[in-house]
Scaffold this active site. Structure first.
Site, PDB file in Angstrom:
ATOM      1  N   LYS A   1      37.188  37.577  45.970  1.00 52.04           N
ATOM      2  CA  LYS A   1      37.779  38.571  45.063  1.00 52.04           C
ATOM      3  C   LYS A   1      36.864  38.744  43.843  1.00 52.04           C
ATOM      4  O   LYS A   1      35.940  37.940  43.635  1.00 52.04           O
ATOM      5  CB  LYS A   1      39.172  38.102  44.638  1.00 52.04           C
TER       6      LYS A   1
ATOM      7  N   TYR B   1      24.847  43.788  13.796  1.00 49.05           N
ATOM      8  CA  TYR B   1      25.940  44.277  12.965  1.00 49.05           C
ATOM      9  C   TYR B   1      26.277  43.303  11.840  1.00 49.05           C
ATOM     10  O   TYR B   1      26.344  42.091  12.041  1.00 49.05           O
ATOM     11  CB  TYR B   1      27.208  44.473  13.815  1.00 49.05           C
TER      12      TYR B   1
HETATM   13  C1  LIG Z   1      41.684  33.094  43.431  1.00 52.50           C
HETATM   14  C2  LIG Z   1      42.562  32.417  44.384  1.00 52.50           C
HETATM   15  C3  LIG Z   1      42.129  31.301  45.090  1.00 52.50           C
HETATM   16  C4  LIG Z   1      40.787  30.657  44.857  1.00 52.50           C
HETATM   17  O1  LIG Z   1      40.803  29.931  43.682  1.00 52.50           O
HETATM   18  P1  LIG Z   1      39.598  28.934  43.284  1.00 52.50           P
HETATM   19  O2  LIG Z   1      40.165  28.102  42.226  1.00 52.50           O
HETATM   20  O3  LIG Z   1      38.468  29.783  42.808  1.00 52.50           O
HETATM   21  O4  LIG Z   1      39.255  28.194  44.518  1.00 52.50           O
HETATM   22  C5  LIG Z   1      42.988  30.746  46.021  1.00 52.50           C
HETATM   23  N1  LIG Z   1      44.199  31.279  46.247  1.00 52.50           N
HETATM   24  C6  LIG Z   1      44.664  32.337  45.589  1.00 52.50           C
HETATM   25  C7  LIG Z   1      46.023  32.870  45.889  1.00 52.50           C
HETATM   26  C8  LIG Z   1      43.870  32.941  44.621  1.00 52.50           C
HETATM   27  O5  LIG Z   1      44.336  33.994  43.951  1.00 52.50           O
END
Ligand SMILES: *Cc1c(COP(=O)(O)O)cnc(C)c1O
Length: 371
Positions: free
Chosen positions: A41, A264
């Site tokens: 993701k 800035y």
């Molecule tokens: C993002 C996510 C993961 C992965 O999390 P990490 O801590 O990066 O391994 C796993 N399960 C769900 C439902 C997530 O949203």
């Protein structure tokens, strides 16, 4: 990628071998009976989901897991055969995409499943779903109840639906809470399976849980941070390696006089006659704006502190004491720590956030180069 690769000096270099090897290491650790979802993701936590999909699958990932439909479609656009799972909610009006592109979807109501069933029937397909159980996080899914057991059993009986899995997510509060959440999931699974329905995949562990709590791996884990070499675990350990390097080049040098300010509000002023370098990256490249006076880049093996306010597209580093810093010299923004470069772990601490935040916030603008 090839076309655009020379369009900017500010690049994210992704070591696809490290991504592959990290994934292979996770597979090896969890062993034969457990599958791994590679969580890609947020554009693969900034690494570029499409660019790392192949090495992850080659190293044994069962699914590429994303949060949103848009992310799923990007992967399917790259290759229709990629196995993609959406961990988030997809609104009813968009569910037809799930069926059209054979994406596996998280569900938590019979209404969604009935709609998917109808769409799948029309398309002559089968829609694959994983049921989400809320075991305390209260983010997505329904809390365990007799009614929900009933509803999930009903999901199994819908036409053109494959209820392939069931999952929950640990809040990682403490050992006791983890155990409570895990038990709620197991009891719920038992109740549904006692009715003669079987889940192929059962999962609750993210990266940290996968390493720290082997007893919660079930027969699938969802690893994100780990595949990028982020070590957030505490009890166990796994020698994954950071796959990302963030680099740029000096765009201009300025000789300034003692007492002159930069950026800035002139919030930094030179204590002596100095040479400062303009660097073509800023907070719109995902660099934490609160690293003013804390961040640094590494040029020719030396640390150059970032001085003054970090702008949207540029920032300024003090290179007075850096031998041979020239316009065009390479500057490492995030590295693996060699030459004293700032690791993502260090950046997250200085910016008062976590490692996933540092990498996931990097937008599309820095060009990704895959080596
Ligand atoms: C993002 C996510 C993961 C992965 O999390 P990490 O801590 O990066 O391994 C796993 N399960 C769900 C439902 C997530 O949203």
């Amino acid at each position: 990628m090839e076309v655009t690769k020379d369009l900017r000096d500010t690049n994210i270099i992704v070591d696809t071998k490290k991504i592959h090897d990290n994934m292979a290491m996770i597979k090896e650790m969890v062993g034969e009976g457990t599958e791994v979802m590679a969580v890609v993701k947020a554009n693969g936590y900034g690494h570029g989901a499409v660019g790392i999909a192949k090495p992850l699958l080659e190293a044994g990932a069962k699914y590429l897991a994303v949060a949103t439909l848009s992310e799923a479609l990007e992967l399917k656009e790259a290759n229709l055969d990629y196995p993609v799972f959406i961990m988030g909610h997809t609104p009813d009006r968009l569910l037809h995409h799930i069926v059209e592109k054979d994406i596996a979807q998280t569900v938590f109501s019979i209404k969604q499943v009935q709609l998917l069933s109808q769409l799948a029937k029309e398309a002559g397909k089968t829609a694959t779903v994983h049921v989400k159980l809320d075991t305390g996080f209260h983010r997505l899914g329904c809390i365990p109840s007799d009614e929900y057991v009933e509803e999930v059993c009903q999901m199994f009986e819908e036409d053109n639906i494959c209820v392939e899995g069931i999952f929950s997510h640990l809040a990682l509060v403490n050992d006791e809470e983890n155990e409570k959440q895990y038990k709620l999931l197991c009891d719920f699974i038992d109740a549904v399976e006692a009715r003669g329905f079987k889940f192929k995949y059962k999962h609750i562990a993210d990266s940290i849980a996968t390493v720290d709590y082997p007893e919660y791996r079930m027969n699938m884990v969802r690893a994100g941070a780990l595949i990028y070499g982020m070590k957030g675990f505490h009890k166990g350990s796994l020698p994954v390696e950071q796959a990302m390097t963030f680099k740029t080049r000096i765009s201009q040098l300025h000789s300034i006089k003692k007492g002159e300010g930069v950026s800035y509000d002139y919030l930094w002023k030179a204590e002596k006659d100095s040479i400062v370098a303009t660097l073509p990256f800023g907070y719109a490249d995902g660099y934490p704006r609160n690293l003013r006076d804390k961040g640094y880049v590494v040029i020719n093996g030396h640390k150059a502190p970032i001085v003054g306010v970090i702008c949207m597209d540029q920032c300024i580093a003090d290179v007075t004491d850096i031998p041979d810093a020239k316009e065009g010299s390479e500057a490492i923004i995030y590295g693996d720590g060699t030459d004293g470069s700032m690791t993502i772990d260090e950046a997250s601490k200085l910016a008062d956030t976590n490692k996933n935040d540092i990498i996931a916030r990097i937008p599309a603008r820095p060009i990704r180069l895959y080596i």
